[in-house]
Write a protein that holds these residues in place. Structure first.
Motif, short mmCIF file in Angstrom:
data_model
loop_
_atom_site.label_atom_id
_atom_site.label_comp_id
_atom_site.label_asym_id
_atom_site.label_seq_id
_atom_site.Cartn_x
_atom_site.Cartn_y
_atom_site.Cartn_z
N ASP A 160 0.81 -1.22 0.00
CA ASP A 160 0.00 0.00 0.00
C ASP A 160 0.85 1.27 0.00
OD1 ASP A 160 -2.35 -1.48 0.00
OD2 ASP A 160 -2.48 -1.54 2.19
N ASP A 161 2.15 1.12 0.22
CA ASP A 161 3.05 2.28 0.18
C ASP A 161 3.42 2.65 -1.25
OD1 ASP A 161 3.20 2.48 3.00
OD2 ASP A 161 4.74 0.91 3.05
N ILE A 162 3.17 1.76 -2.18
CA ILE A 162 3.57 1.99 -3.57
C ILE A 162 2.51 2.83 -4.27
CG2 ILE A 162 4.33 0.90 -5.70
CD1 ILE A 162 6.00 0.16 -3.24
N GLY A 163 2.95 3.85 -4.99
CA GLY A 163 2.02 4.76 -5.65
C GLY A 163 1.72 4.40 -7.09
N VAL A 164 2.59 3.60 -7.71
CA VAL A 164 2.36 3.19 -9.10
C VAL A 164 3.06 1.86 -9.34
CG1 VAL A 164 4.34 4.53 -9.94
CG2 VAL A 164 2.55 3.82 -11.55
N PHE A 165 2.39 0.99 -10.08
CA PHE A 165 2.95 -0.31 -10.46
C PHE A 165 3.00 -0.39 -11.98
CE2 PHE A 165 0.51 -0.88 -6.53
CZ PHE A 165 1.46 -1.46 -5.69
N GLU A 166 4.13 -0.81 -12.50
CA GLU A 166 4.25 -1.15 -13.92
C GLU A 166 4.48 -2.65 -14.00
OE1 GLU A 166 3.97 0.17 -16.88
OE2 GLU A 166 3.63 2.29 -16.40
N VAL A 167 3.45 -3.37 -14.34
CA VAL A 167 3.51 -4.83 -14.49
C VAL A 167 3.30 -5.12 -15.97
CG1 VAL A 167 2.53 -7.04 -13.79
CG2 VAL A 167 2.57 -5.11 -12.17
N ASN A 168 4.32 -5.66 -16.61
CA ASN A 168 4.25 -5.79 -18.07
C ASN A 168 3.07 -6.64 -18.52
OD1 ASN A 168 5.32 -5.20 -20.67
ND2 ASN A 168 6.05 -7.31 -20.79
N GLU A 169 2.32 -6.11 -19.46
CA GLU A 169 1.14 -6.77 -19.98
C GLU A 169 1.49 -7.72 -21.12
OE1 GLU A 169 -1.76 -2.92 -19.01
OE2 GLU A 169 -1.53 -3.63 -21.08
N ALA A 170 2.28 -8.72 -20.82
CA ALA A 170 2.58 -9.72 -21.85
C ALA A 170 1.28 -10.32 -22.38
CB ALA A 170 3.48 -10.80 -21.28
N PHE A 171 0.40 -10.66 -21.45
CA PHE A 171 -0.98 -11.09 -21.72
C PHE A 171 -1.81 -10.56 -20.56
CE2 PHE A 171 1.93 -14.21 -23.46
CZ PHE A 171 1.46 -14.40 -24.76
N ALA A 172 -3.07 -10.33 -20.78
CA ALA A 172 -3.91 -9.75 -19.74
C ALA A 172 -3.96 -10.60 -18.48
CB ALA A 172 -5.33 -9.52 -20.27
N SER A 173 -3.83 -11.92 -18.63
CA SER A 173 -3.89 -12.79 -17.46
C SER A 173 -2.74 -12.58 -16.50
CB SER A 173 -3.95 -14.26 -17.91
OG SER A 173 -2.85 -14.59 -18.73
N VAL A 174 -1.60 -12.08 -16.99
CA VAL A 174 -0.41 -11.92 -16.14
C VAL A 174 -0.62 -10.84 -15.08
CG1 VAL A 174 2.04 -11.35 -16.11
CG2 VAL A 174 1.13 -12.85 -17.89
N PRO A 175 -0.92 -9.59 -15.44
CA PRO A 175 -1.14 -8.59 -14.40
C PRO A 175 -2.39 -8.85 -13.56
CG PRO A 175 -1.59 -7.66 -16.57
CD PRO A 175 -0.95 -8.99 -16.79
N LEU A 176 -3.40 -9.50 -14.13
CA LEU A 176 -4.60 -9.80 -13.35
C LEU A 176 -4.32 -10.84 -12.27
CD1 LEU A 176 -7.42 -9.74 -16.05
CD2 LEU A 176 -7.12 -8.15 -14.15
N ALA A 177 -3.54 -11.87 -12.60
CA ALA A 177 -3.16 -12.85 -11.59
C ALA A 177 -2.27 -12.20 -10.53
CB ALA A 177 -2.45 -14.03 -12.24
N TRP A 178 -1.34 -11.36 -10.99
CA TRP A 178 -0.46 -10.63 -10.06
C TRP A 178 -1.28 -9.77 -9.11
CZ3 TRP A 178 0.06 -5.42 -9.24
CH2 TRP A 178 1.16 -5.00 -8.49
N GLN A 179 -2.26 -9.06 -9.64
CA GLN A 179 -3.10 -8.19 -8.81
C GLN A 179 -3.88 -9.00 -7.79
OE1 GLN A 179 -5.67 -5.45 -11.03
NE2 GLN A 179 -7.18 -5.66 -9.43
N ALA A 180 -4.40 -10.15 -8.23
CA ALA A 180 -5.17 -10.99 -7.32
C ALA A 180 -4.31 -11.49 -6.16
CB ALA A 180 -5.76 -12.18 -8.09
N GLU A 181 -3.05 -11.80 -6.44
CA GLU A 181 -2.18 -12.33 -5.40
C GLU A 181 -1.62 -11.25 -4.48
OE1 GLU A 181 -1.31 -15.57 -4.57
OE2 GLU A 181 -3.02 -16.01 -5.88
N THR A 182 -1.35 -10.07 -5.01
CA THR A 182 -0.72 -9.01 -4.22
C THR A 182 -1.73 -8.13 -3.51
OG1 THR A 182 -0.67 -7.46 -6.10
CG2 THR A 182 1.25 -8.92 -5.80
N GLY A 183 -2.95 -8.06 -4.02
CA GLY A 183 -3.94 -7.14 -3.47
C GLY A 183 -3.67 -5.69 -3.80
N ALA A 184 -2.88 -5.44 -4.82
CA ALA A 184 -2.56 -4.07 -5.22
C ALA A 184 -3.80 -3.33 -5.71
CB ALA A 184 -1.49 -4.08 -6.30
N ASP A 185 -3.80 -2.03 -5.50
CA ASP A 185 -4.90 -1.17 -5.94
C ASP A 185 -4.93 -1.15 -7.47
OD1 ASP A 185 -6.65 0.88 -6.59
OD2 ASP A 185 -5.80 2.33 -5.19
N PRO A 186 -6.02 -1.59 -8.11
CA PRO A 186 -6.06 -1.62 -9.58
C PRO A 186 -5.92 -0.25 -10.22
CG PRO A 186 -8.23 -2.08 -8.63
CD PRO A 186 -7.25 -2.13 -7.51
N ALA A 187 -6.26 0.81 -9.49
CA ALA A 187 -6.12 2.15 -10.05
C ALA A 187 -4.66 2.53 -10.23
CB ALA A 187 -6.82 3.17 -9.15
#
Length: 381
Positions: A296-323
């Protein structure tokens, strides 16, 4: 360990396949960002200790140490060396790590990191044309080993219970955010125009305005007949280059340069080579632990969109703010020039942090073979 900062970050526009940059040799395209980096920072080139350059398909135009020939193409002094790094899609992110390691340790003081890929001229998979790089022992160890990242993306979608609608919603949002960034001028300060025989390339070419879930629903699966991954929720084949200037904070002060960000920490991890693209999940966890920073201290995440499933799985596991996840769009809209992508994402993230006064930015990249880099930087005020 010496405090290490990035004082310059520049990239070309990302060209679409067979688009405006397709006629550029990788060394010449690299020279564009090298010279722009030098011009913007005003450094004496003689102080550059090394150039560490990422490139994935090191065959044909991109063979024989493209990092060194980028230096020569730029007209830089012959005394400046150059080397080429291949950690699959994370090549130029790893190039940055290697540059930082050299500076932090005191072995070098000023290093340029970056990368290039001209996929229009050197297609993905070119390195396999003359052999099988995995070898019989790797294939024997993993009975279901796939050479196709698209299959891995399908497996990730299945494991995390992602629907095609969710994948397509994410993809449409990537185009929407990228279009908004272009319209607002968010990329202007980070991009250098590229002059070509047919005119200047001044903006990222891959954005498809008006992309909707309904339109994406009409695309056929690309890897499995009953699959969910298709061209519209996958990264684009692209051309581009980017460069970052790394030095100690003390060196920056002595040169009168204002650091953009401070390098806080970086990690690289291995993960399941069959799922292949899940590495950013453990890499992020390892990085946050190393840096003693919370998600929650991170203000921006750049997670490479190799395929849409990659950042979505990452988001689900980390709980990062999608915004905060890829707020300016990602590779689905803006393209993925392989060896350049790590430096492109870092350049994009650094400028976004500066524009919006964001303290921490985290970048992570899935990579072929099941590895992943993650990097944390902090805004310097």
């Amino acid at each position: 360990m010496r405090e290490t900062v990035i004082v310059g970050a520049v990239r070309t526009p990302v060209g679409k396949r067979n688009g405006g940059l397709a006629g550029q040799h990788a060394a010449d395209l690299s020279a564009v960002v090298l010279n722009e980096l030098a011009a913007r920072t005003g450094i004496d080139l003689e102080i550059v200790d090394d150039v560490v350059w990422g490139c994935v398909s090191q065959v044909g135009d991109q063979s024989s140490n493209i990092g060194r020939f980028a230096v020569l193409a730029a007209g830089w002094p012959e005394s400046i060396p150059g080397t080429t790094v291949n950690r699959a899609c994370g090549s130029s992110q790893q190039a940055l790590d290697f540059a930082v390691h050299a500076v932090m340790s005191g072995q070098q003081d000023v290093v340029v990191a970056g990368g290039v890929e001209v996929m229009s001229r050197v297609p993905l998979g070119s390195a396999r044309a003359s052999g099988m790089p995995y070898g019989p022992k790797v294939l024997a160890r993993y009975d279901d080993f796939s050479f196709n990242q698209g299959i891995s993306a399908e497996l990730i979608a299945q494991k995390w219970g992602l629907s095609r609608t969710q994948l397509d919603e994410f993809s449409a949002r990537s185009h929407e955010r990228a279009a908004a960034a272009l319209d607002s001028g968010a990329f202007e300060d980070q991009i250098v125009f590229v002059s070509t025989e047919v005119g200047a390339v001044t903006a990222d070419e891959g954005v498809r305005r008006g992309t909707t879930v309904e339109k994406l629903a009409g695309l056929k699966p690309a890897f499995l007949d009953d699959g969910m991954i298709h061209a519209g929720n996958s990264s684009q084949i692209s051309d581009g280059a980017a460069a970052l200037l790394v030095m100690t904070a003390e060196k920056a002060r002595s040169l009168g340069l204002t650091p953009l960000v401070r390098y806080v920490a970086g990690v690289v991890t291995g993960a399941d080579p069959v799922l292949m693209l899940t590495g950013p999940i453990p890499a992020t966890a390892k990085l946050l632990t190393k840096a003693a920073v919370g998600i929650d201290d991170i203000g921006v995440f750049e997670v490479n969109e190799a395929f849409a499933s990659v950042p979505l799985a990452w988001q689900a596991e980390t709980g990062a703010d999608p915004a905060k996840l890829n707020p300016l769009g990602g590779a689905i809209a803006l393209g993925h020039p392989l060896g350049a992508s790590g430096a492109v994402l870092m350049t994009r993230m650094i400028h976004h942090m500066r524009d919006n006064n964001i303290r921490y930015g985290l970048q992570t990249m899935c990579e072929g073979g099941g590895t992943a880099n993650a990097t944390l930087v902090e805004l310097v005020n």
